[in-house]
Design a protein around this motif. Structure first.
Motif, PDB file in Angstrom:
ATOM      1  N   PHE A  50       0.830  -1.211   0.000  1.00  0.00           N
ATOM      2  CA  PHE A  50       0.000   0.000   0.000  1.00  0.00           C
ATOM      3  C   PHE A  50       0.863   1.259   0.000  1.00  0.00           C
ATOM      4  O   PHE A  50       0.578   2.205  -0.746  1.00  0.00           O
ATOM      5  CB  PHE A  50      -0.954   0.010   1.197  1.00  0.00           C
ATOM      6  N   ARG A  51       1.914   1.261   0.831  1.00  0.00           N
ATOM      7  CA  ARG A  51       2.779   2.445   0.908  1.00  0.00           C
ATOM      8  C   ARG A  51       3.475   2.730  -0.416  1.00  0.00           C
ATOM      9  O   ARG A  51       3.530   3.872  -0.863  1.00  0.00           O
ATOM     10  CB  ARG A  51       3.837   2.261   1.999  1.00  0.00           C
ATOM     11  N   ARG A  52       4.024   1.698  -1.016  1.00  0.00           N
ATOM     12  CA  ARG A  52       4.842   1.909  -2.216  1.00  0.00           C
ATOM     13  C   ARG A  52       4.015   2.035  -3.490  1.00  0.00           C
ATOM     14  O   ARG A  52       4.294   2.868  -4.346  1.00  0.00           O
ATOM     15  CB  ARG A  52       5.837   0.767  -2.370  1.00  0.00           C
ATOM     16  N   ASP A  53       2.983   1.179  -3.630  1.00  0.00           N
ATOM     17  CA  ASP A  53       2.268   1.090  -4.909  1.00  0.00           C
ATOM     18  C   ASP A  53       0.808   1.511  -4.849  1.00  0.00           C
ATOM     19  O   ASP A  53       0.182   1.666  -5.891  1.00  0.00           O
ATOM     20  CB  ASP A  53       2.373  -0.338  -5.455  1.00  0.00           C
ATOM     21  N   GLY A  54       0.259   1.636  -3.654  1.00  0.00           N
ATOM     22  CA  GLY A  54      -1.105   2.110  -3.500  1.00  0.00           C
ATOM     23  C   GLY A  54      -2.167   1.028  -3.584  1.00  0.00           C
ATOM     24  O   GLY A  54      -1.906  -0.118  -3.954  1.00  0.00           O
ATOM     25  N   GLU A  55      -3.369   1.439  -3.220  1.00  0.00           N
ATOM     26  CA  GLU A  55      -4.499   0.497  -3.193  1.00  0.00           C
ATOM     27  C   GLU A  55      -4.871  -0.039  -4.563  1.00  0.00           C
ATOM     28  O   GLU A  55      -5.166  -1.235  -4.679  1.00  0.00           O
ATOM     29  CB  GLU A  55      -5.714   1.140  -2.524  1.00  0.00           C
ATOM     30  N   PRO A  56      -4.889   0.787  -5.631  1.00  0.00           N
ATOM     31  CA  PRO A  56      -5.264   0.219  -6.945  1.00  0.00           C
ATOM     32  C   PRO A  56      -4.365  -0.956  -7.356  1.00  0.00           C
ATOM     33  O   PRO A  56      -4.857  -1.960  -7.887  1.00  0.00           O
ATOM     34  CB  PRO A  56      -5.125   1.398  -7.898  1.00  0.00           C
ATOM     35  N   TYR A  57      -3.076  -0.846  -7.090  1.00  0.00           N
ATOM     36  CA  TYR A  57      -2.158  -1.940  -7.408  1.00  0.00           C
ATOM     37  C   TYR A  57      -2.508  -3.177  -6.586  1.00  0.00           C
ATOM     38  O   TYR A  57      -2.565  -4.301  -7.117  1.00  0.00           O
ATOM     39  CB  TYR A  57      -0.718  -1.506  -7.142  1.00  0.00           C
ATOM     40  N   PHE A  58      -2.751  -2.982  -5.289  1.00  0.00           N
ATOM     41  CA  PHE A  58      -3.112  -4.104  -4.429  1.00  0.00           C
ATOM     42  C   PHE A  58      -4.388  -4.786  -4.917  1.00  0.00           C
ATOM     43  O   PHE A  58      -4.468  -6.009  -4.968  1.00  0.00           O
ATOM     44  CB  PHE A  58      -3.282  -3.643  -2.973  1.00  0.00           C
ATOM     45  N   ARG A  59      -5.387  -3.999  -5.295  1.00  0.00           N
ATOM     46  CA  ARG A  59      -6.652  -4.576  -5.778  1.00  0.00           C
ATOM     47  C   ARG A  59      -6.440  -5.367  -7.065  1.00  0.00           C
ATOM     48  O   ARG A  59      -7.093  -6.389  -7.292  1.00  0.00           O
ATOM     49  CB  ARG A  59      -7.709  -3.488  -5.967  1.00  0.00           C
ATOM     50  N   THR A  60      -5.520  -4.918  -7.896  1.00  0.00           N
ATOM     51  CA  THR A  60      -5.183  -5.676  -9.112  1.00  0.00           C
ATOM     52  C   THR A  60      -4.588  -7.032  -8.733  1.00  0.00           C
ATOM     53  O   THR A  60      -4.953  -8.065  -9.313  1.00  0.00           O
ATOM     54  CB  THR A  60      -4.192  -4.886  -9.988  1.00  0.00           C
ATOM     55  N   LEU A  61      -3.684  -7.026  -7.761  1.00  0.00           N
ATOM     56  CA  LEU A  61      -3.100  -8.283  -7.291  1.00  0.00           C
ATOM     57  C   LEU A  61      -4.173  -9.211  -6.725  1.00  0.00           C
ATOM     58  O   LEU A  61      -4.143 -10.426  -6.973  1.00  0.00           O
ATOM     59  CB  LEU A  61      -2.035  -8.013  -6.231  1.00  0.00           C
ATOM     60  N   GLU A  62      -5.109  -8.650  -5.975  1.00  0.00           N
ATOM     61  CA  GLU A  62      -6.215  -9.458  -5.427  1.00  0.00           C
ATOM     62  C   GLU A  62      -6.996 -10.145  -6.544  1.00  0.00           C
ATOM     63  O   GLU A  62      -7.275 -11.340  -6.466  1.00  0.00           O
ATOM     64  CB  GLU A  62      -7.192  -8.573  -4.650  1.00  0.00           C
ATOM     65  N   ARG A  63      -7.366  -9.358  -7.545  1.00  0.00           N
ATOM     66  CA  ARG A  63      -8.126  -9.933  -8.667  1.00  0.00           C
ATOM     67  C   ARG A  63      -7.343 -11.042  -9.352  1.00  0.00           C
ATOM     68  O   ARG A  63      -7.898 -12.094  -9.678  1.00  0.00           O
ATOM     69  CB  ARG A  63      -8.503  -8.852  -9.670  1.00  0.00           C
ATOM     70  N   GLU A  64      -6.055 -10.816  -9.574  1.00  0.00           N
ATOM     71  CA  GLU A  64      -5.233 -11.835 -10.233  1.00  0.00           C
ATOM     72  C   GLU A  64      -5.183 -13.121  -9.415  1.00  0.00           C
ATOM     73  O   GLU A  64      -5.276 -14.223  -9.972  1.00  0.00           O
ATOM     74  CB  GLU A  64      -3.821 -11.298 -10.472  1.00  0.00           C
ATOM     75  N   GLU A  65      -5.039 -12.999  -8.120  1.00  0.00           N
ATOM     76  CA  GLU A  65      -5.007 -14.194  -7.262  1.00  0.00           C
ATOM     77  C   GLU A  65      -6.355 -14.912  -7.271  1.00  0.00           C
ATOM     78  O   GLU A  65      -6.405 -16.145  -7.298  1.00  0.00           O
ATOM     79  CB  GLU A  65      -4.590 -13.841  -5.837  1.00  0.00           C
ATOM     80  N   LEU A  66      -7.437 -14.158  -7.236  1.00  0.00           N
ATOM     81  CA  LEU A  66      -8.762 -14.784  -7.294  1.00  0.00           C
ATOM     82  C   LEU A  66      -8.953 -15.552  -8.595  1.00  0.00           C
ATOM     83  O   LEU A  66      -9.498 -16.658  -8.600  1.00  0.00           O
ATOM     84  CB  LEU A  66      -9.858 -13.730  -7.120  1.00  0.00           C
TER      85      LEU A  66
END
Length: 78
Positions: A50-66
């Motif tokens: 979250f600090r380095r790349d932000g929430e949008p990046y994290f949400r992209t990772l979530e979708r990819e894992e799902l």
């Protein structure tokens, strides 16, 4: 139709991971924690992402894992 997955969603710290492990054990299924998968993949913890790349990046990772878990049967996913 018989369900082959259970998805647990909720706020951080709500107990999704703990509940997923307990439910998976009871159902004799596997438990998958999206945050754990992301941390292993990224080799850093969620706050650092979250600090380095932000929430949008994290949400992209979530979708990819799902998406990677779509073919999995008999899983509780937190």
């Amino acid at each position: 139709m018989r369900a082959d997955k259970v998805y647990l969603v909720g706020f951080m710290g709500a107990g999704k991971s703990t509940t997923a492990r307990a439910l998976a054990s009871r159902l004799d299924w596997r438990a998958e924690d999206i945050d754990d998968r992301i941390e292993r993949r990224e080799r850093r913890d969620i706050p650092a992402i979250f600090r380095r790349d932000g929430e949008p990046y994290f949400r992209t990772l979530e979708r990819e894992e799902l998406v990677t878990l779509l073919p999995v049967r008999g899983a509780v996913i937190a």
